[in-house]
Design a protein around this motif. Structure first.
Motif, PDB file in Angstrom:
ATOM      1  N   THR A 282       0.817  -1.214   0.000  1.00 30.15           N
ATOM      2  CA  THR A 282       0.000   0.000   0.000  1.00 30.15           C
ATOM      3  C   THR A 282       0.850   1.263   0.000  1.00 30.15           C
ATOM      4  OG1 THR A 282      -0.118   0.088   2.417  1.00 30.15           O
ATOM      5  CG2 THR A 282      -1.812  -1.212   1.271  1.00 30.15           C
ATOM      6  N   ARG A 283       2.155   1.123   0.095  1.00 29.99           N
ATOM      7  CA  ARG A 283       3.062   2.271   0.131  1.00 29.99           C
ATOM      8  C   ARG A 283       3.767   2.375  -1.217  1.00 29.99           C
ATOM      9  NH1 ARG A 283       3.278   4.322   5.819  1.00 29.99           N
ATOM     10  NH2 ARG A 283       2.199   2.700   6.968  1.00 29.99           N
ATOM     11  N   PRO A 284       3.637   3.493  -1.926  1.00 32.17           N
ATOM     12  CA  PRO A 284       4.201   3.615  -3.281  1.00 32.17           C
ATOM     13  C   PRO A 284       5.660   3.202  -3.398  1.00 32.17           C
ATOM     14  CG  PRO A 284       2.800   5.484  -2.821  1.00 32.17           C
ATOM     15  CD  PRO A 284       2.890   4.695  -1.534  1.00 32.17           C
ATOM     16  N   LEU A 285       6.501   3.685  -2.484  1.00 30.54           N
ATOM     17  CA  LEU A 285       7.925   3.375  -2.598  1.00 30.54           C
ATOM     18  C   LEU A 285       8.270   1.971  -2.103  1.00 30.54           C
ATOM     19  CD1 LEU A 285       9.875   6.648  -1.707  1.00 30.54           C
ATOM     20  CD2 LEU A 285       9.780   5.461  -3.891  1.00 30.54           C
ATOM     21  N   LEU A 286       7.321   1.308  -1.426  1.00 30.98           N
ATOM     22  CA  LEU A 286       7.589  -0.028  -0.905  1.00 30.98           C
ATOM     23  C   LEU A 286       6.891  -1.110  -1.708  1.00 30.98           C
ATOM     24  CD1 LEU A 286       7.285   0.622   2.944  1.00 30.98           C
ATOM     25  CD2 LEU A 286       9.269   0.926   1.460  1.00 30.98           C
ATOM     26  N   ALA A 287       6.246  -0.706  -2.808  1.00 29.63           N
ATOM     27  CA  ALA A 287       5.451  -1.651  -3.595  1.00 29.63           C
ATOM     28  C   ALA A 287       6.285  -2.781  -4.187  1.00 29.63           C
ATOM     29  CB  ALA A 287       4.719  -0.899  -4.709  1.00 29.63           C
ATOM     30  N   GLU A 288       7.600  -2.597  -4.261  1.00 31.03           N
ATOM     31  CA  GLU A 288       8.470  -3.633  -4.819  1.00 31.03           C
ATOM     32  C   GLU A 288       8.619  -4.829  -3.874  1.00 31.03           C
ATOM     33  OE1 GLU A 288      12.217  -1.990  -6.047  1.00 31.03           O
ATOM     34  OE2 GLU A 288      11.262  -0.125  -6.700  1.00 31.03           O
ATOM     35  N   GLY A 289       8.174  -4.672  -2.636  1.00 29.53           N
ATOM     36  CA  GLY A 289       8.261  -5.779  -1.697  1.00 29.53           C
ATOM     37  C   GLY A 289       9.064  -5.438  -0.462  1.00 29.53           C
ATOM     38  N   SER A 290       9.150  -6.386   0.453  1.00 28.67           N
ATOM     39  CA  SER A 290       9.779  -6.141   1.746  1.00 28.67           C
ATOM     40  C   SER A 290      11.273  -5.808   1.637  1.00 28.67           C
ATOM     41  CB  SER A 290       9.594  -7.356   2.664  1.00 28.67           C
ATOM     42  OG  SER A 290      10.162  -8.523   2.076  1.00 28.67           O
ATOM     43  N   ALA A 291      11.942  -6.302   0.603  1.00 31.00           N
ATOM     44  CA  ALA A 291      13.370  -6.016   0.453  1.00 31.00           C
ATOM     45  C   ALA A 291      13.619  -4.518   0.304  1.00 31.00           C
ATOM     46  CB  ALA A 291      13.933  -6.757  -0.757  1.00 31.00           C
ATOM     47  N   LYS A 292      12.625  -3.821  -0.262  1.00 27.83           N
ATOM     48  CA  LYS A 292      12.754  -2.380  -0.462  1.00 27.83           C
ATOM     49  C   LYS A 292      12.827  -1.642   0.868  1.00 27.83           C
ATOM     50  CE  LYS A 292      12.740   1.290  -3.178  1.00 27.83           C
ATOM     51  NZ  LYS A 292      13.857   1.576  -4.122  1.00 27.83           N
ATOM     52  N   VAL A 293      12.205  -2.184   1.902  1.00 22.32           N
ATOM     53  CA  VAL A 293      12.241  -1.563   3.225  1.00 22.32           C
ATOM     54  C   VAL A 293      13.683  -1.502   3.718  1.00 22.32           C
ATOM     55  CG1 VAL A 293      11.497  -1.747   5.624  1.00 22.32           C
ATOM     56  CG2 VAL A 293       9.905  -2.333   3.790  1.00 22.32           C
ATOM     57  N   TYR A 294      14.400  -2.608   3.579  1.00 19.72           N
ATOM     58  CA  TYR A 294      15.788  -2.650   4.018  1.00 19.72           C
ATOM     59  C   TYR A 294      16.655  -1.702   3.195  1.00 19.72           C
ATOM     60  CZ  TYR A 294      14.474  -6.819   6.660  1.00 19.72           C
ATOM     61  OH  TYR A 294      13.884  -7.690   7.549  1.00 19.72           O
ATOM     62  N   THR A 295      16.401  -1.682   1.892  1.00 15.37           N
ATOM     63  CA  THR A 295      17.182  -0.806   1.006  1.00 15.37           C
ATOM     64  C   THR A 295      16.986   0.658   1.377  1.00 15.37           C
ATOM     65  OG1 THR A 295      16.998  -2.376  -0.827  1.00 15.37           O
ATOM     66  CG2 THR A 295      17.561  -0.098  -1.383  1.00 15.37           C
ATOM     67  N   LEU A 296      15.718   1.065   1.549  1.00 15.85           N
ATOM     68  CA  LEU A 296      15.434   2.458   1.890  1.00 15.85           C
ATOM     69  C   LEU A 296      16.004   2.825   3.257  1.00 15.85           C
ATOM     70  CD1 LEU A 296      11.769   3.145   0.703  1.00 15.85           C
ATOM     71  CD2 LEU A 296      13.897   4.022  -0.271  1.00 15.85           C
ATOM     72  N   TYR A 297      15.903   1.903   4.202  1.00 16.91           N
ATOM     73  CA  TYR A 297      16.415   2.183   5.548  1.00 16.91           C
ATOM     74  C   TYR A 297      17.908   2.492   5.481  1.00 16.91           C
ATOM     75  CZ  TYR A 297      17.350   1.712  10.548  1.00 16.91           C
ATOM     76  OH  TYR A 297      17.748   1.950  11.841  1.00 16.91           O
ATOM     77  N   HIS A 298      18.642   1.661   4.787  1.00 20.47           N
ATOM     78  CA  HIS A 298      20.087   1.872   4.721  1.00 20.47           C
ATOM     79  C   HIS A 298      20.450   3.102   3.879  1.00 20.47           C
ATOM     80  CE1 HIS A 298      21.088  -1.666   6.985  1.00 20.47           C
ATOM     81  NE2 HIS A 298      20.335  -2.430   6.214  1.00 20.47           N
ATOM     82  N   GLU A 299      19.619   3.443   2.910  1.00 18.41           N
ATOM     83  CA  GLU A 299      19.853   4.648   2.111  1.00 18.41           C
ATOM     84  C   GLU A 299      19.583   5.918   2.916  1.00 18.41           C
ATOM     85  OE1 GLU A 299      17.344   4.391  -1.290  1.00 18.41           O
ATOM     86  OE2 GLU A 299      18.671   3.012  -2.387  1.00 18.41           O
ATOM     87  N   ARG A 300      18.626   5.849   3.825  1.00 16.26           N
ATOM     88  CA  ARG A 300      18.151   7.067   4.492  1.00 16.26           C
ATOM     89  C   ARG A 300      18.605   7.230   5.939  1.00 16.26           C
ATOM     90  NH1 ARG A 300      11.746   7.096   2.664  1.00 16.26           N
ATOM     91  NH2 ARG A 300      12.086   7.517   0.427  1.00 16.26           N
ATOM     92  N   ILE A 301      19.123   6.185   6.561  1.00 18.53           N
ATOM     93  CA  ILE A 301      19.415   6.252   7.983  1.00 18.53           C
ATOM     94  C   ILE A 301      20.320   7.435   8.336  1.00 18.53           C
ATOM     95  CG2 ILE A 301      21.285   4.567   7.765  1.00 18.53           C
ATOM     96  CD1 ILE A 301      18.988   5.098  10.826  1.00 18.53           C
ATOM     97  N   ALA A 302      21.332   7.690   7.516  1.00 23.14           N
ATOM     98  CA  ALA A 302      22.240   8.812   7.795  1.00 23.14           C
ATOM     99  C   ALA A 302      21.511  10.148   7.673  1.00 23.14           C
ATOM    100  CB  ALA A 302      23.439   8.775   6.845  1.00 23.14           C
ATOM    101  N   LEU A 303      20.590  10.237   6.706  1.00 25.79           N
ATOM    102  CA  LEU A 303      19.812  11.472   6.531  1.00 25.79           C
ATOM    103  C   LEU A 303      18.895  11.713   7.720  1.00 25.79           C
ATOM    104  CD1 LEU A 303      18.805  11.203   2.746  1.00 25.79           C
ATOM    105  CD2 LEU A 303      20.515  12.730   3.762  1.00 25.79           C
ATOM    106  N   TYR A 304      18.246  10.661   8.202  1.00 29.64           N
ATOM    107  CA  TYR A 304      17.367  10.803   9.363  1.00 29.64           C
ATOM    108  C   TYR A 304      18.160  11.271  10.580  1.00 29.64           C
ATOM    109  CZ  TYR A 304      13.661   8.166   6.914  1.00 29.64           C
ATOM    110  OH  TYR A 304      12.688   7.741   6.034  1.00 29.64           O
ATOM    111  N   ARG A 305      19.297  10.654  10.816  1.00 31.27           N
ATOM    112  CA  ARG A 305      20.103  11.020  11.979  1.00 31.27           C
ATOM    113  C   ARG A 305      20.616  12.458  11.880  1.00 31.27           C
ATOM    114  NH1 ARG A 305      23.414   5.262  12.207  1.00 31.27           N
ATOM    115  NH2 ARG A 305      21.828   4.101  13.401  1.00 31.27           N
ATOM    116  N   LYS A 306      21.037  12.843  10.697  1.00 32.01           N
ATOM    117  CA  LYS A 306      21.544  14.208  10.508  1.00 32.01           C
ATOM    118  C   LYS A 306      20.436  15.240  10.675  1.00 32.01           C
ATOM    119  CE  LYS A 306      23.871  17.162   7.105  1.00 32.01           C
ATOM    120  NZ  LYS A 306      24.458  17.237   5.738  1.00 32.01           N
ATOM    121  N   ALA A 307      19.231  14.919  10.214  1.00 32.93           N
ATOM    122  CA  ALA A 307      18.121  15.875  10.251  1.00 32.93           C
ATOM    123  C   ALA A 307      17.523  16.042  11.639  1.00 32.93           C
ATOM    124  CB  ALA A 307      17.023  15.436   9.282  1.00 32.93           C
ATOM    125  N   SER A 308      17.649  15.028  12.477  1.00 37.32           N
ATOM    126  CA  SER A 308      16.931  15.033  13.752  1.00 37.32           C
ATOM    127  C   SER A 308      17.664  15.794  14.849  1.00 37.32           C
ATOM    128  CB  SER A 308      16.682  13.600  14.220  1.00 37.32           C
ATOM    129  OG  SER A 308      17.905  12.929  14.453  1.00 37.32           O
TER     130      SER A 308
END
Length: 211
Positions: free
Chosen positions: A155-181
Motif C-alpha cells: 500500500t506504500r508507493p515506494l515499498l510496492a516492490e516488496g519487503s526487500a525495499k524496506v531494508y534498502t530504503l532504511y540503509h539509504e536514508r538512515i544517515a539522513l534521518y540522523r543528521k536531520a533530527s
C-alpha cells in the motif's frame, strides 16, 4: 469530501497540568505533564522516519497528551494538491517531492502542531531547514524487520516492490534521518513504552509523574 488533515484538541489553560491515561496498565495510571516543561508552547513537534515506523500513531497520541493539534503531512498534501500520493508518483517521484516541498513550506509556517511527515521528507534539505526554523525534529527509529512484520508494504508507493525495499530504503536514508533530527527515539517494545520515551524527549528529559 475529505476530512481535514488537522485534528484539533480542546485547549487548556497554561496553569493546568496535562494528563492522559496509560492503557493496559496493571493499575489505572495517568501521565502528568507540566505545560512549562515543554520546550515552547508555540514550537512545532516534527516526527520523521521510515514509512511504517509509527510516526502517525505516536503523533496522534503525543498530540492528545500535550493538547495540541495533530497533522499528517501526507493527508494534508493530498487535500491541498487535489491528488492522491500514488497519482503523483504515477507522474514521477519528482512530481511528488515538489508537492511535498510545498506542503512542508506551508506547515512550517504554522505553530504548536505535532506533525507526522512522509518518510522521504529528508531527501530535500530545504524541507529540514524550514521545519527546524519553527520546530524540533524527532527521528522515530524502527528496525526494518519490525516494519516488514506489521506493515502492508504493497500500500506504500515506494515499498510496492516488496519487503526487500524496506531494508534498502532504511540503509539509504538512515544517515539522513540522523543528521536531520534533533533527537532520536527508538521504536521498540510496546506503544506505551515508546510514547513515554518520546514524551520524555519532548519535555527535555523531565520524567512525567505517574499518579
Amino acid at each position: 469530501r475529505r476530512t481535514s488533515p488537522f485534528e484539533p484538541l480542546e485547549p487548556i489553560e497554561p496553569a493546568e497540568p496535562l494528563s492522559f491515561a496509560i492503557k493496559g496498565a496493571a493499575r489505572p495510571e495517568r501521565l502528568i505533564l507540566s505545560p512549562f516543561s515543554q520546550r515552547s508552547i508555540h514550537e512545532n513537534i516534527i516526527l520523521i522516519g521510515m514509512p511504517g515506523c509509527g510516526k502517525s500513531t505516536l503523533g496522534r497520541r503525543l498530540a492528545e497528551a500535550l493538547h495540541r493539534s495533530f497533522v499528517d503531512a501526507d493527508t494534508y498534501l493530498e487535500e491541498k494538491e487535489g491528488k492522491s500520493i500514488p497519482e503523483l508518483f504515477a507522474v514521477s517521484e519528482d512530481c511528488f517531492r515538489d508537492a511535498e516541498e510545498r506542503t512542508i513550506e506551508a506547515l512550517a509556517k504554522r505553530e504548536s502542531l505535532v506533525i507526522a511527515t512522509g518518510g522521504g521528507v529528508v531527501k530535500r534539505a530545504v524541507n529540514i531547514e524550514r521545519l527546524k526554523k519553527t520546530g524540533t525534529i524527532y527521528f522515530i527509529d524502527r528496525r526494518p524487520e519490525d516494519i516488514v512484520g506489521d506493515v502492508e508494504v504493497g500500500t506504500r508507493p515506494l515499498l510496492a516492490e516488496g519487503s526487500a525495499k524496506v531494508y534498502t530504503l532504511y540503509h539509504e536514508r538512515i544517515a539522513l534521518y540522523r543528521k536531520a533530527s534533533n533527537e532520536i527515539v527508538v521504536n521498540e517494545g510496546s506503544l506505551e513504552s515508546v510514547l513515554k520515551k518520546l514524551l520524555a524527549e519532548v519535555t527535555d528529559g523531565e520524567r512525567p509523574l505517574l499518579v
